[in-house]
Design a protein around this motif. Structure first.
Motif, PDB file in Angstrom:
ATOM      1  N   UNK A  43      -2.470   5.154   3.041  1.00  0.00           N
ATOM      2  CA  UNK A  43      -3.220   3.900   3.094  1.00  0.00           C
ATOM      3  C   UNK A  43      -3.835   3.599   1.734  1.00  0.00           C
ATOM      4  N   UNK A  44      -4.272   2.358   1.568  1.00  0.00           N
ATOM      5  CA  UNK A  44      -5.029   1.993   0.375  1.00  0.00           C
ATOM      6  C   UNK A  44      -6.520   2.167   0.626  1.00  0.00           C
ATOM      7  N   UNK A  45      -6.882   2.565   1.832  1.00  0.00           N
ATOM      8  CA  UNK A  45      -8.278   2.862   2.168  1.00  0.00           C
ATOM      9  C   UNK A  45      -8.495   4.368   2.130  1.00  0.00           C
ATOM     10  N   UNK A  46      -9.707   4.766   1.804  1.00  0.00           N
ATOM     11  CA  UNK A  46     -10.071   6.174   1.818  1.00  0.00           C
ATOM     12  C   UNK A  46     -11.227   6.358   2.782  1.00  0.00           C
ATOM     13  N   UNK A  47     -11.050   7.083   3.882  1.00  0.00           N
ATOM     14  CA  UNK A  47      -9.891   7.899   4.210  1.00  0.00           C
ATOM     15  C   UNK A  47      -8.731   7.060   4.750  1.00  0.00           C
ATOM     16  N   UNK A  48      -7.503   7.537   4.556  1.00  0.00           N
ATOM     17  CA  UNK A  48      -6.337   6.809   5.070  1.00  0.00           C
ATOM     18  C   UNK A  48      -6.273   6.879   6.594  1.00  0.00           C
ATOM     19  N   UNK A  49      -5.739   5.814   7.209  1.00  0.00           N
ATOM     20  CA  UNK A  49      -5.659   5.773   8.668  1.00  0.00           C
ATOM     21  C   UNK A  49      -4.281   5.380   9.200  1.00  0.00           C
ATOM     22  N   UNK A  50      -3.377   4.918   8.342  1.00  0.00           N
ATOM     23  CA  UNK A  50      -2.082   4.431   8.801  1.00  0.00           C
ATOM     24  C   UNK A  50      -1.051   5.548   8.861  1.00  0.00           C
ATOM     25  N   UNK A  59       9.002  16.319   3.356  1.00  0.00           N
ATOM     26  CA  UNK A  59       8.977  15.092   2.562  1.00  0.00           C
ATOM     27  C   UNK A  59       9.168  13.888   3.473  1.00  0.00           C
ATOM     28  N   UNK A  60       8.734  12.738   2.954  1.00  0.00           N
ATOM     29  CA  UNK A  60       8.856  11.495   3.710  1.00  0.00           C
ATOM     30  C   UNK A  60       8.919  10.344   2.730  1.00  0.00           C
ATOM     31  N   UNK A  61       9.860   9.436   2.942  1.00  0.00           N
ATOM     32  CA  UNK A  61       9.971   8.247   2.093  1.00  0.00           C
ATOM     33  C   UNK A  61       8.933   7.220   2.509  1.00  0.00           C
ATOM     34  N   UNK A  62       8.380   6.529   1.512  1.00  0.00           N
ATOM     35  CA  UNK A  62       7.397   5.475   1.763  1.00  0.00           C
ATOM     36  C   UNK A  62       7.588   4.385   0.724  1.00  0.00           C
ATOM     37  N   UNK A  63       7.096   3.197   1.030  1.00  0.00           N
ATOM     38  CA  UNK A  63       7.154   2.088   0.088  1.00  0.00           C
ATOM     39  C   UNK A  63       5.739   1.746  -0.336  1.00  0.00           C
ATOM     40  N   UNK A  64       5.527   1.615  -1.647  1.00  0.00           N
ATOM     41  CA  UNK A  64       4.195   1.323  -2.177  1.00  0.00           C
ATOM     42  C   UNK A  64       4.238   0.074  -3.050  1.00  0.00           C
ATOM     43  N   UNK A  65       3.113  -0.619  -3.103  1.00  0.00           N
ATOM     44  CA  UNK A  65       3.006  -1.863  -3.865  1.00  0.00           C
ATOM     45  C   UNK A  65       2.322  -1.625  -5.200  1.00  0.00           C
ATOM     46  N   UNK A  66       2.699  -2.419  -6.194  1.00  0.00           N
ATOM     47  CA  UNK A  66       2.137  -2.247  -7.532  1.00  0.00           C
ATOM     48  C   UNK A  66       0.654  -2.600  -7.588  1.00  0.00           C
ATOM     49  N   UNK A  67      -0.007  -2.042  -8.585  1.00  0.00           N
ATOM     50  CA  UNK A  67      -1.422  -2.291  -8.873  1.00  0.00           C
ATOM     51  C   UNK A  67      -2.348  -1.875  -7.732  1.00  0.00           C
ATOM     52  N   UNK A  68      -2.003  -0.808  -7.055  1.00  0.00           N
ATOM     53  CA  UNK A  68      -2.841  -0.302  -5.960  1.00  0.00           C
ATOM     54  C   UNK A  68      -3.073   1.196  -6.120  1.00  0.00           C
ATOM     55  N   UNK A  69      -4.122   1.660  -5.482  1.00  0.00           N
ATOM     56  CA  UNK A  69      -4.397   3.090  -5.388  1.00  0.00           C
ATOM     57  C   UNK A  69      -4.158   3.484  -3.937  1.00  0.00           C
ATOM     58  N   UNK A  70      -3.368   4.526  -3.737  1.00  0.00           N
ATOM     59  CA  UNK A  70      -3.055   4.990  -2.389  1.00  0.00           C
ATOM     60  C   UNK A  70      -3.677   6.366  -2.143  1.00  0.00           C
ATOM     61  N   UNK A  71      -4.030   6.570  -0.884  1.00  0.00           N
ATOM     62  CA  UNK A  71      -4.575   7.833  -0.421  1.00  0.00           C
ATOM     63  C   UNK A  71      -3.658   8.342   0.687  1.00  0.00           C
ATOM     64  N   UNK A  72      -3.396   9.644   0.682  1.00  0.00           N
ATOM     65  CA  UNK A  72      -2.528  10.180   1.732  1.00  0.00           C
ATOM     66  C   UNK A  72      -2.970  11.568   2.162  1.00  0.00           C
TER      67      UNK A  72
END
Length: 94
Positions: A43-50, A59-72
């Protein structure tokens, strides 16, 4: 015994990645060697919930958007229902 919390392999904590498809990778271990699945939270929220997927691999494939910070985070489950949550990992997207 419950599994040990998973450790991130990639993207490394605090690293930067390019937008689009990425692969989240981690290492899990258990004294009883009976890990059955990993639940991956991103998620882009901390803590992540999605929940972005459940897998039996490391391993797991994911798609991320530019100019963001992700938490996992990775929730590890073993054959008798014990679980452990990893720390929350973070990376930036260019």
């Amino acid at each position: 015994h419950p599994p040990f919390p998973a450790e991130a392999i990639g993207p490394a904590m605090g690293s930067s990645v390019n937008s689009g498809a990425i692969t989240l990778q981690w290492e899990g271990s258990d004294v009883d060697n009976d890990i059955v699945s990993y639940q991956v939270i991103l998620d882009t929220d901390n803590p992540p919930v999605t929940n972005v997927g459940d897998t039996s691999s490391n391993s797991l494939a994911a798609t991320v958007e530019s100019q963001r910070v992700y938490y996992w985070q990775v929730i590890t489950s073993d054959a008798v229902g014990n679980t452990s949550a990893s720390q929350i990992f973070q990376f930036k997207v260019n």
